[in-house]
Scaffold this active site. Structure first.
Site, PDB file in Angstrom:
ATOM      1  N   CYS A   2       0.836  -1.188   0.000  1.00 29.07           N
ATOM      2  CA  CYS A   2       0.000   0.000   0.000  1.00 29.07           C
ATOM      3  C   CYS A   2       0.879   1.248   0.000  1.00 29.07           C
ATOM      4  O   CYS A   2       2.035   1.205   0.400  1.00 29.07           O
ATOM      5  CB  CYS A   2      -0.959   0.043   1.180  1.00 29.07           C
ATOM      6  SG  CYS A   2      -2.092  -1.341   1.294  1.00 29.07           S
ATOM      7  N   ARG A  28       5.504  -0.764  -4.488  1.00 28.14           N
ATOM      8  CA  ARG A  28       5.176  -1.339  -3.190  1.00 28.14           C
ATOM      9  C   ARG A  28       4.153  -2.467  -3.300  1.00 28.14           C
ATOM     10  O   ARG A  28       3.973  -3.236  -2.368  1.00 28.14           O
ATOM     11  CB  ARG A  28       4.653  -0.245  -2.248  1.00 28.14           C
ATOM     12  CG  ARG A  28       5.678   0.827  -1.935  1.00 28.14           C
ATOM     13  CD  ARG A  28       5.069   1.952  -1.130  1.00 28.14           C
ATOM     14  NE  ARG A  28       4.730   1.538   0.206  1.00 28.14           N
ATOM     15  CZ  ARG A  28       5.527   1.600   1.266  1.00 28.14           C
ATOM     16  NH1 ARG A  28       6.759   2.044   1.117  1.00 28.14           N
ATOM     17  NH2 ARG A  28       5.129   1.233   2.454  1.00 28.14           N
ATOM     18  N   TRP A  75      -3.410  -2.556  -1.402  1.00 23.70           N
ATOM     19  CA  TRP A  75      -3.123  -3.986  -1.552  1.00 23.70           C
ATOM     20  C   TRP A  75      -4.144  -4.706  -0.671  1.00 23.70           C
ATOM     21  O   TRP A  75      -4.159  -4.555   0.546  1.00 23.70           O
ATOM     22  CB  TRP A  75      -1.699  -4.274  -1.097  1.00 23.70           C
ATOM     23  CG  TRP A  75      -1.192  -5.642  -1.431  1.00 23.70           C
ATOM     24  CD1 TRP A  75      -0.656  -6.061  -2.615  1.00 23.70           C
ATOM     25  CD2 TRP A  75      -1.124  -6.773  -0.550  1.00 23.70           C
ATOM     26  NE1 TRP A  75      -0.265  -7.376  -2.531  1.00 23.70           N
ATOM     27  CE2 TRP A  75      -0.535  -7.845  -1.271  1.00 23.70           C
ATOM     28  CE3 TRP A  75      -1.491  -6.998   0.781  1.00 23.70           C
ATOM     29  CZ2 TRP A  75      -0.329  -9.096  -0.715  1.00 23.70           C
ATOM     30  CZ3 TRP A  75      -1.286  -8.241   1.331  1.00 23.70           C
ATOM     31  CH2 TRP A  75      -0.705  -9.285   0.586  1.00 23.70           C
ATOM     32  N   ASN A 100      -2.866   2.792   5.656  1.00 25.88           N
ATOM     33  CA  ASN A 100      -2.062   1.572   5.513  1.00 25.88           C
ATOM     34  C   ASN A 100      -2.080   0.835   6.848  1.00 25.88           C
ATOM     35  O   ASN A 100      -2.095   1.463   7.914  1.00 25.88           O
ATOM     36  CB  ASN A 100      -0.607   1.903   5.165  1.00 25.88           C
ATOM     37  CG  ASN A 100      -0.450   2.403   3.751  1.00 25.88           C
ATOM     38  OD1 ASN A 100      -1.380   2.358   2.962  1.00 25.88           O
ATOM     39  ND2 ASN A 100       0.743   2.878   3.442  1.00 25.88           N
ATOM     40  N   GLY A 101      -2.021  -0.500   6.799  1.00 23.51           N
ATOM     41  CA  GLY A 101      -1.978  -1.286   8.028  1.00 23.51           C
ATOM     42  C   GLY A 101      -3.250  -2.082   8.224  1.00 23.51           C
ATOM     43  O   GLY A 101      -4.085  -2.218   7.321  1.00 23.51           O
ATOM     44  N   GLU A 486      17.306 -18.847  -2.371  1.00 25.21           N
ATOM     45  CA  GLU A 486      17.050 -17.532  -2.958  1.00 25.21           C
ATOM     46  C   GLU A 486      16.740 -17.643  -4.446  1.00 25.21           C
ATOM     47  O   GLU A 486      15.854 -16.946  -4.961  1.00 25.21           O
ATOM     48  CB  GLU A 486      18.266 -16.623  -2.726  1.00 25.21           C
ATOM     49  CG  GLU A 486      18.194 -15.264  -3.391  1.00 25.21           C
ATOM     50  CD  GLU A 486      17.085 -14.366  -2.886  1.00 25.21           C
ATOM     51  OE1 GLU A 486      16.856 -13.311  -3.505  1.00 25.21           O
ATOM     52  OE2 GLU A 486      16.424 -14.712  -1.883  1.00 25.21           O
ATOM     53  N   LYS A 490      13.256 -16.369  -6.183  1.00 22.10           N
ATOM     54  CA  LYS A 490      13.195 -15.407  -7.286  1.00 22.10           C
ATOM     55  C   LYS A 490      12.380 -15.966  -8.452  1.00 22.10           C
ATOM     56  O   LYS A 490      11.587 -15.259  -9.071  1.00 22.10           O
ATOM     57  CB  LYS A 490      14.602 -15.046  -7.761  1.00 22.10           C
ATOM     58  CG  LYS A 490      15.356 -14.124  -6.836  1.00 22.10           C
ATOM     59  CD  LYS A 490      14.724 -12.745  -6.796  1.00 22.10           C
ATOM     60  CE  LYS A 490      15.071 -12.022  -5.500  1.00 22.10           C
ATOM     61  NZ  LYS A 490      14.317 -12.492  -4.340  1.00 22.10           N
ATOM     62  N   GLU A 493       8.670 -15.978  -7.517  1.00 22.37           N
ATOM     63  CA  GLU A 493       8.125 -14.637  -7.331  1.00 22.37           C
ATOM     64  C   GLU A 493       7.710 -13.985  -8.642  1.00 22.37           C
ATOM     65  O   GLU A 493       6.637 -13.379  -8.730  1.00 22.37           O
ATOM     66  CB  GLU A 493       9.162 -13.728  -6.654  1.00 22.37           C
ATOM     67  CG  GLU A 493       9.264 -13.875  -5.150  1.00 22.37           C
ATOM     68  CD  GLU A 493      10.294 -12.920  -4.564  1.00 22.37           C
ATOM     69  OE1 GLU A 493       9.996 -12.322  -3.521  1.00 22.37           O
ATOM     70  OE2 GLU A 493      11.387 -12.765  -5.144  1.00 22.37           O
ATOM     71  N   HIS A 509      16.259 -38.286   0.082  1.00 19.91           N
ATOM     72  CA  HIS A 509      15.298 -38.351   1.184  1.00 19.91           C
ATOM     73  C   HIS A 509      13.936 -37.771   0.802  1.00 19.91           C
ATOM     74  O   HIS A 509      13.158 -37.401   1.679  1.00 19.91           O
ATOM     75  CB  HIS A 509      15.857 -37.605   2.400  1.00 19.91           C
ATOM     76  CG  HIS A 509      17.094 -38.226   2.957  1.00 19.91           C
ATOM     77  ND1 HIS A 509      17.086 -39.410   3.658  1.00 19.91           N
ATOM     78  CD2 HIS A 509      18.389 -37.838   2.891  1.00 19.91           C
ATOM     79  CE1 HIS A 509      18.315 -39.721   4.017  1.00 19.91           C
ATOM     80  NE2 HIS A 509      19.128 -38.792   3.561  1.00 19.91           N
ATOM     81  N   LYS A 608       6.371  -4.764  -1.981  1.00 19.38           N
ATOM     82  CA  LYS A 608       7.771  -4.515  -1.662  1.00 19.38           C
ATOM     83  C   LYS A 608       7.993  -4.412  -0.157  1.00 19.38           C
ATOM     84  O   LYS A 608       8.862  -5.056   0.410  1.00 19.38           O
ATOM     85  CB  LYS A 608       8.228  -3.224  -2.349  1.00 19.38           C
ATOM     86  CG  LYS A 608       9.713  -2.920  -2.167  1.00 19.38           C
ATOM     87  CD  LYS A 608      10.559  -3.950  -2.888  1.00 19.38           C
ATOM     88  CE  LYS A 608      12.030  -3.656  -2.789  1.00 19.38           C
ATOM     89  NZ  LYS A 608      12.841  -4.719  -3.395  1.00 19.38           N
TER      90      LYS A 608
END
Length: 613
Positions: A2, A28, A75, A100-101, A486, A490, A493, A509, A608
């Site tokens: 947001c 964001r 968002w 926001n929040g 990582e 990526k 995402e 395993h 973000k």
């Protein structure tokens, strides 16, 4: 996650600022946007689902103008992606707010306000803020907007950053912060609020970072009133932002992610400078760092997402170089379990934004248990985590716009490596010869990364083979296992390909059951002591018909062949090898996303700065 903007200007129309500011905050993450502007007769509002550009076009078509206004990119949390749920929210045509929040007690507040006669038109928790402020404005504060916001905020539980305007108060913009980032920016006969300095940098560099509990009243002349969480008058320092407009522009690149991948040699050079110029000294982390480091006997690192993988890498360095027990936890898990606290433990928090809510709350939880010593590794000056921490080391990545972190991650690794060597030196475990070697390797690192960047065409050639797949497996061993994690993150995402990472030794395993010709397997295989073990794991994949994509070093002995593709990075970089091998997995994800046609910089469902749980 947001974005908030707001402005009060003596002469100029605020609509241009609101729309351009929201465009600066698109990175964001959001799914709808809107603005509300004071006019002589009403508060006019435009909201749209989708990109800011759609809302901007609607505002222009409506001829929206005014000298006071607020804007928001949402968002979705409470309620779906619909125009009625988009911000700003307006109560009884008098009070408009952006938020926001998350308001945790919104259901109780909603019931209370409905009993008072308020009708709700959205599914959001935000609408209770608008109605609560309206009630206080009309019933208890005699039209004093600042007092109405102050009283209403006392009812809210959770995290919020809000901007408020009122139809009857054309000369006031009110803002409040608790747990979510919000700043004030001061220009000539104009004042702004924003959740990120990037939204205001084209208008002014003079910024004031609000602290938790602050409520501020702005006019065209600046800050009229600022009260802290104790309702006491407070002074907040005016800072001159160092953010450059150039860092917010694409330049010659197609996407911010690509630009930021290529900025890593400079970002790493800038971050490493503190160690290359000043040496591996505790003072780099704070004036009293030496006395703190002398007495700690263990370390716990708290982080989320990509920063968590940086922490996992750092654990290898800290235990190998400084020989200090190190534990790594996901912040959102740590804060909700019973912890055995050690007062002589150092808590390290890692966050690109410095505002990650779960990490911030995890730090507060650790402090509530009696853990006194804390260090923040952060990329944003004056953000919440550094302010709450005893010690801080800023990474020098510069603005990172792409949602998928790249240069922030590698600069975090540089900072954590520098910390490990510093601690090892203080504990008498790093000799002068070893310190000189570490310094030399750190100095050579940007050049090695540039070498990898030069391999981009080769890495891009793999992209079409990945783009056609729905799954991928990443393998690594030892300190390179977090880099495999990582790489998988990526890929998932920004390409939406399901990707997993495993320690290569764990293949037999379980994950080996997934391997077939439709499962590309990416292997991080540097020329280190585990190389032969990794080769054996690769044989297990090849024997099941799996196709291998191997990132190795120039000086390793590998042979490409049927089902085995190889790209060689520079000679093995020793202890800094994980940083070098991060670059190819970033480029692989980027070019696969291009091949699949996804929105690289704004992947679906992601944000973000994650400032909600």
């Amino acid at each position: 996650m947001c974005g908030i903007v707001g402005a009060i200007r003596a002469q100029n129309n605020v609509v241009e600022f609101l729309t351009s500011g929201l465009e600066r905050l698109e990175y964001r993450g959001y799914d709808s946007s809107g603005i509300a502007v004071w006019t002589p007769n009403s508060i006019e509002r435009v909201r749209r689902v989708g990109r800011v550009k759609l809302m901007e076009e609607a505002a222009q078509a409506a001829g929206l103008k005014g000298c006071l206004g607020i804007g928001h990119t949402r968002w979705a949390t409470h309620g779906g992606v619909t125009e009625p749920n988009a911000h700003p929210h307006i109560s009884n045509d008098q009070i408009a707010i952006v938020h926001n929040g998350i308001i945790e007690n919104f259901e109780a507040e909603r019931s209370r306000l409905q009993a008072l006669g308020y009708e709700f038109t959205s599914q959001t928790d935000t609408e209770v803020i608008a109605h609560s402020i309206h009630y206080e404005y009309t019933h208890t504060s005699s039209g004093n907007l600042f007092q109405a916001v102050q009283t209403a905020c006392q009812r809210f539980q959770g995290a919020y950053a809000i901007g408020v305007i009122a139809k009857d108060n054309p000369d006031q913009l009110i803002a409040a912060r608790m747990g979510c980032p919000l700043l004030v920016a001061l220009g000539e006969n104009e004042s702004f609020i924003a959740s990120d300095v990037s939204a205001v940098i084209a208008y002014t560099r003079r910024v004031v970072f609000l602290e938790d509990g602050d409520i501020v009243q702005l006019s065209t002349q600046g800050i009229d009133t600022l009260l802290d969480k104790h309702n006491q008058p407070a002074q907040r320092e005016i800072k001159m932002s160092e953010l450059s407009l150039a860092s917010l522009e694409l330049g010659l690149y197609s996407h911010f992610m690509q630009k930021e991948i290529h900025e890593q040699p400079k970002a790493i050079t800038d971050t490493a400078e503190v160690f290359l110029v000043g040496g591996f000294e505790p003072e780099n982390f704070g004036a009293n760092a030496a006395s703190i480091f002398e007495h700690i006997r263990s370390i716990k690192i708290l982080a989320c997402g990509t920063s968590y993988y940086a922490a996992l890498t750092a654990r290898y360095w800290l235990e190998a170089i400084a020989q200090i027990p190190t534990d790594v936890e996901i912040a959102s898990e740590y804060r909700y379990r019973k912890v055995i606290a050690d007062p002589e433990q150092l808590i390290i928090t890692i966050s690109q934004s410095g505002e990650t809510l779960d990490t911030m709350e995890a730090l507060k939880y650790a402090q509530s248990l009696g853990i006194q010593h804390s260090l923040s590794i952060c990329n944003v000056m004056e953000s919440a985590l550094p302010r709450e921490s005893e010690l801080v080391l800023y990474t020098r990545a510069g603005a990172e716009i792409g949602v998928a972190s790249t240069k922030a991650f590698t600069t975090q690794l540089v900072a954590l490596f520098g910390f490990a060597v510093t601690l090892g030196k203080m504990r008498g475990l790093v000799t002068p010869t070893e310190e000189e070697q570490y310094t030399s390797e750190l100095r050579l690192l940007p050049g090695s990364i540039q070498h990898v960047l030069n391999l981009e065409p080769q890495i891009a050639s793999w992209a079409n083979q990945f783009a056609a797949k729905n799954n991928a497996l990443f393998l690594g061993r030892g300190i390179h296992y977090p880099i495999a994690l990582e790489g998988a993150l990526k890929l998932k995402e920004i390409t939406y390909i399901h990707a997993e990472a495993y320690p290569a030794g764990e293949l037999k395993h379980g994950p080996l059951a997934l391997v077939d010709q439709n499962m590309p397997v990416v292997v991080i295989a540097p020329n280190d002591s585990l190389l032969e073990k990794v080769k054996a794991n690769m044989q297990e994949v090849a024997a099941r018909g799996g196709e291998l994509f191997v990132f190795t070093d120039l000086d390793s002995e590998f042979t490409a062949g049927a089902g085995v593709h190889i790209i060689r990075t520079p000679r093995h970089m020793g202890v800094l090898s994980p940083i070098v091998h991060t670059i190819p997995v970033q480029l692989l994800a980027y070019h696969t996303a291009l091949a699949r046609g996804t929105d690289v910089d704004k992947p679906r469902n992601l944000a973000k700065s994650v400032t909600v749980e």
